[in-house]
Design a protein around this motif. Structure first.
Motif, PDB file in Angstrom:
ATOM      1  N   ASN A 200       0.820  -1.207   0.000  1.00 52.28           N
ATOM      2  CA  ASN A 200       0.000   0.000   0.000  1.00 52.28           C
ATOM      3  C   ASN A 200       0.858   1.264   0.000  1.00 52.28           C
ATOM      4  O   ASN A 200       0.541   2.240  -0.684  1.00 52.28           O
ATOM      5  CB  ASN A 200      -0.944   0.000   1.206  1.00 52.28           C
ATOM      6  N   GLN A 201       1.946   1.252   0.755  1.00 53.14           N
ATOM      7  CA  GLN A 201       2.848   2.394   0.738  1.00 53.14           C
ATOM      8  C   GLN A 201       3.517   2.519  -0.632  1.00 53.14           C
ATOM      9  O   GLN A 201       3.737   3.630  -1.131  1.00 53.14           O
ATOM     10  CB  GLN A 201       3.907   2.261   1.831  1.00 53.14           C
ATOM     11  N   ALA A 202       3.823   1.387  -1.242  1.00 52.24           N
ATOM     12  CA  ALA A 202       4.399   1.422  -2.588  1.00 52.24           C
ATOM     13  C   ALA A 202       3.425   2.041  -3.577  1.00 52.24           C
ATOM     14  O   ALA A 202       3.804   2.887  -4.400  1.00 52.24           O
ATOM     15  CB  ALA A 202       4.771   0.012  -3.032  1.00 52.24           C
ATOM     16  N   ALA A 203       2.154   1.646  -3.482  1.00 54.13           N
ATOM     17  CA  ALA A 203       1.138   2.201  -4.380  1.00 54.13           C
ATOM     18  C   ALA A 203       0.989   3.696  -4.169  1.00 54.13           C
ATOM     19  O   ALA A 203       0.709   4.443  -5.112  1.00 54.13           O
ATOM     20  CB  ALA A 203      -0.197   1.497  -4.159  1.00 54.13           C
ATOM     21  N   ARG A 204       1.194   4.142  -2.935  1.00 49.19           N
ATOM     22  CA  ARG A 204       1.008   5.559  -2.612  1.00 49.19           C
ATOM     23  C   ARG A 204       2.125   6.432  -3.172  1.00 49.19           C
ATOM     24  O   ARG A 204       1.879   7.550  -3.638  1.00 49.19           O
ATOM     25  CB  ARG A 204       0.936   5.738  -1.095  1.00 49.19           C
ATOM     26  N   VAL A 205       3.365   5.937  -3.137  1.00 50.91           N
ATOM     27  CA  VAL A 205       4.509   6.810  -3.440  1.00 50.91           C
ATOM     28  C   VAL A 205       5.101   6.592  -4.824  1.00 50.91           C
ATOM     29  O   VAL A 205       5.716   7.487  -5.385  1.00 50.91           O
ATOM     30  CB  VAL A 205       5.616   6.627  -2.374  1.00 50.91           C
ATOM     31  N   ALA A 206       4.915   5.418  -5.419  1.00 40.91           N
ATOM     32  CA  ALA A 206       5.686   5.048  -6.609  1.00 40.91           C
ATOM     33  C   ALA A 206       5.123   5.628  -7.898  1.00 40.91           C
ATOM     34  O   ALA A 206       3.907   5.751  -8.075  1.00 40.91           O
ATOM     35  CB  ALA A 206       5.768   3.524  -6.732  1.00 40.91           C
ATOM     36  N   ASP A 207       6.028   5.974  -8.800  1.00 38.75           N
ATOM     37  CA  ASP A 207       5.701   6.162 -10.210  1.00 38.75           C
ATOM     38  C   ASP A 207       5.892   4.844 -10.951  1.00 38.75           C
ATOM     39  O   ASP A 207       5.096   4.487 -11.817  1.00 38.75           O
ATOM     40  CB  ASP A 207       6.606   7.223 -10.840  1.00 38.75           C
ATOM     41  N   ASP A 208       6.990   4.154 -10.597  1.00 35.45           N
ATOM     42  CA  ASP A 208       7.336   2.884 -11.233  1.00 35.45           C
ATOM     43  C   ASP A 208       7.615   1.849 -10.153  1.00 35.45           C
ATOM     44  O   ASP A 208       7.977   2.201  -9.020  1.00 35.45           O
ATOM     45  CB  ASP A 208       8.574   3.035 -12.122  1.00 35.45           C
ATOM     46  N   ASP A 247      -9.878   8.832  -2.243  1.00 33.25           N
ATOM     47  CA  ASP A 247      -9.048   9.896  -2.802  1.00 33.25           C
ATOM     48  C   ASP A 247      -8.415   9.513  -4.134  1.00 33.25           C
ATOM     49  O   ASP A 247      -7.582  10.240  -4.671  1.00 33.25           O
ATOM     50  CB  ASP A 247      -7.962  10.298  -1.805  1.00 33.25           C
ATOM     51  N   GLY A 248      -8.814   8.365  -4.680  1.00 36.24           N
ATOM     52  CA  GLY A 248      -8.294   7.937  -5.972  1.00 36.24           C
ATOM     53  C   GLY A 248      -7.066   7.068  -5.903  1.00 36.24           C
ATOM     54  O   GLY A 248      -6.566   6.617  -6.940  1.00 36.24           O
ATOM     55  N   GLY A 249      -6.553   6.814  -4.697  1.00 33.98           N
ATOM     56  CA  GLY A 249      -5.388   5.961  -4.542  1.00 33.98           C
ATOM     57  C   GLY A 249      -5.742   4.488  -4.647  1.00 33.98           C
ATOM     58  O   GLY A 249      -6.919   4.096  -4.679  1.00 33.98           O
ATOM     59  N   THR A 250      -4.712   3.677  -4.700  1.00 34.35           N
ATOM     60  CA  THR A 250      -4.874   2.228  -4.799  1.00 34.35           C
ATOM     61  C   THR A 250      -4.578   1.585  -3.453  1.00 34.35           C
ATOM     62  O   THR A 250      -3.643   1.984  -2.765  1.00 34.35           O
ATOM     63  CB  THR A 250      -3.914   1.654  -5.858  1.00 34.35           C
ATOM     64  N   PHE A 251      -5.409   0.596  -3.075  1.00 37.71           N
ATOM     65  CA  PHE A 251      -5.095  -0.176  -1.879  1.00 37.71           C
ATOM     66  C   PHE A 251      -5.071  -1.656  -2.235  1.00 37.71           C
ATOM     67  O   PHE A 251      -5.741  -2.103  -3.173  1.00 37.71           O
ATOM     68  CB  PHE A 251      -6.074   0.100  -0.736  1.00 37.71           C
ATOM     69  N   VAL A 252      -4.249  -2.400  -1.486  1.00 42.23           N
ATOM     70  CA  VAL A 252      -4.041  -3.825  -1.723  1.00 42.23           C
ATOM     71  C   VAL A 252      -4.291  -4.582  -0.436  1.00 42.23           C
ATOM     72  O   VAL A 252      -3.673  -4.290   0.581  1.00 42.23           O
ATOM     73  CB  VAL A 252      -2.606  -4.087  -2.221  1.00 42.23           C
ATOM     74  N   ILE A 253      -5.198  -5.550  -0.471  1.00 39.30           N
ATOM     75  CA  ILE A 253      -5.513  -6.362   0.704  1.00 39.30           C
ATOM     76  C   ILE A 253      -5.207  -7.829   0.395  1.00 39.30           C
ATOM     77  O   ILE A 253      -5.890  -8.442  -0.436  1.00 39.30           O
ATOM     78  CB  ILE A 253      -6.992  -6.223   1.116  1.00 39.30           C
TER      79      ILE A 253
END
Length: 260
Positions: A200-208, A247-253
């Protein structure tokens, strides 16, 4: 000339264990690239090779088209800032002195310049450690020390910031702060390569994202192309639910292990 970091067929064995297996990746300046993978995937080893701290058995690391191994150490230290997973502090100095060591590759033989002083102050403000300036390093908590060590790297104003698990020991608020700082560094034009475990933190900050497993690249590219249920299953051996937050972000469960 190709701008950025490039690895070409980078391979490394430790004993009988293949840690990196023909890793070829292009890292682009001005973007945050997150390296993901299970324990033992080769993430930290890849970062150490990019930092010039470990030599591969074969293959090449290029920085802006030039072999990293051919660059003088001082030049590398000016251009690359590296925050290891468990950095050691060998002197019990005050926080500001420690952060100012990040300017060492840029400084001449004499005293700090106004730019050096400003760079240290800006780095301490960015990591919320200004109030700790006169504290001794040994008096800090693990989370405080982690932020101070990130400030030391930022003080060097590197063209490339390499960080191995920079969120360890940080509370949620400071995790968000650190991720925001990484985004700021990339927005200013530098390249950021960071190892994370939290999807989830990766999805929040990453471009690649670069996904590794057993030393091999499973996938590399923009977040939307790489952070998929199929790729996560292939890399981690787990099923996941991927959704969109308000907010349009991605989450992974993660929902369970895949039967083998």
């Amino acid at each position: 000339m190709t701008l950025g970091f490039t690895t070409q067929d980078l391979s490394l064995k430790l004993g009988a264990n293949t840690v990196l297996d023909a890793v070829s990746v292009v890292f682009t300046p001005g973007r945050v690239t997150v390296v993901l993978g299970p324990n033992g995937a080769g993430k930290s080893t890849l970062l150490a090779c990019l930092a010039g701290l470990r030599d591969a058995d074969s293959g090449h690391v290029l920085l802006d088209g030039t072999a990293l191994s051919s660059l003088p150490r001082r030049d590398r230290a000016k251009r690359i800032g590296f925050l290891p997973q468990s950095p050691d502090v060998h002197w019990n100095v005050d926080v500001r002195t420690l952060v100012s060591l990040g300017r060492f590759p840029h400084r001449g033989r004499w005293s700090e310049t106004p730019h050096d002083i400003a760079a240290v102050a800006n780095a301490m403000t960015a990591t919320d450690v200004t109030s700790l300036a006169d504290r001794s390093v040994e008096s800090l908590s693990g989370g405080e020390r982690g932020r101070v060590l990130l400030a030391r790297v930022l003080a060097g104003e590197p063209q490339w910031l390499l960080a191995d698990e920079p969120l360890a020991s940080l509370d949620p608020a400071h995790q968000i702060d650190v991720l925001d700082r990484l985004r700021d560094v990339a927005a200013a034009g530098a390249g950021v390569i960071v190892v994370l475990h939290d999807l989830n933190q990766a999805a929040r900050v990453a471009d690649d994202i670069v996904m590794l497993r057993d030393g091999r690249v499973i996938a590399a590219g923009p977040v939307a192309d790489v952070l998929t249920a199929d790729r996560i299953a292939q890399t981690y051996g787990v099923d996941v639910h991927i959704g969109q937050s308000p907010d349009g972000g991605t989450f992974v469960i993660p929902t369970g292990r895949i039967a083998t």
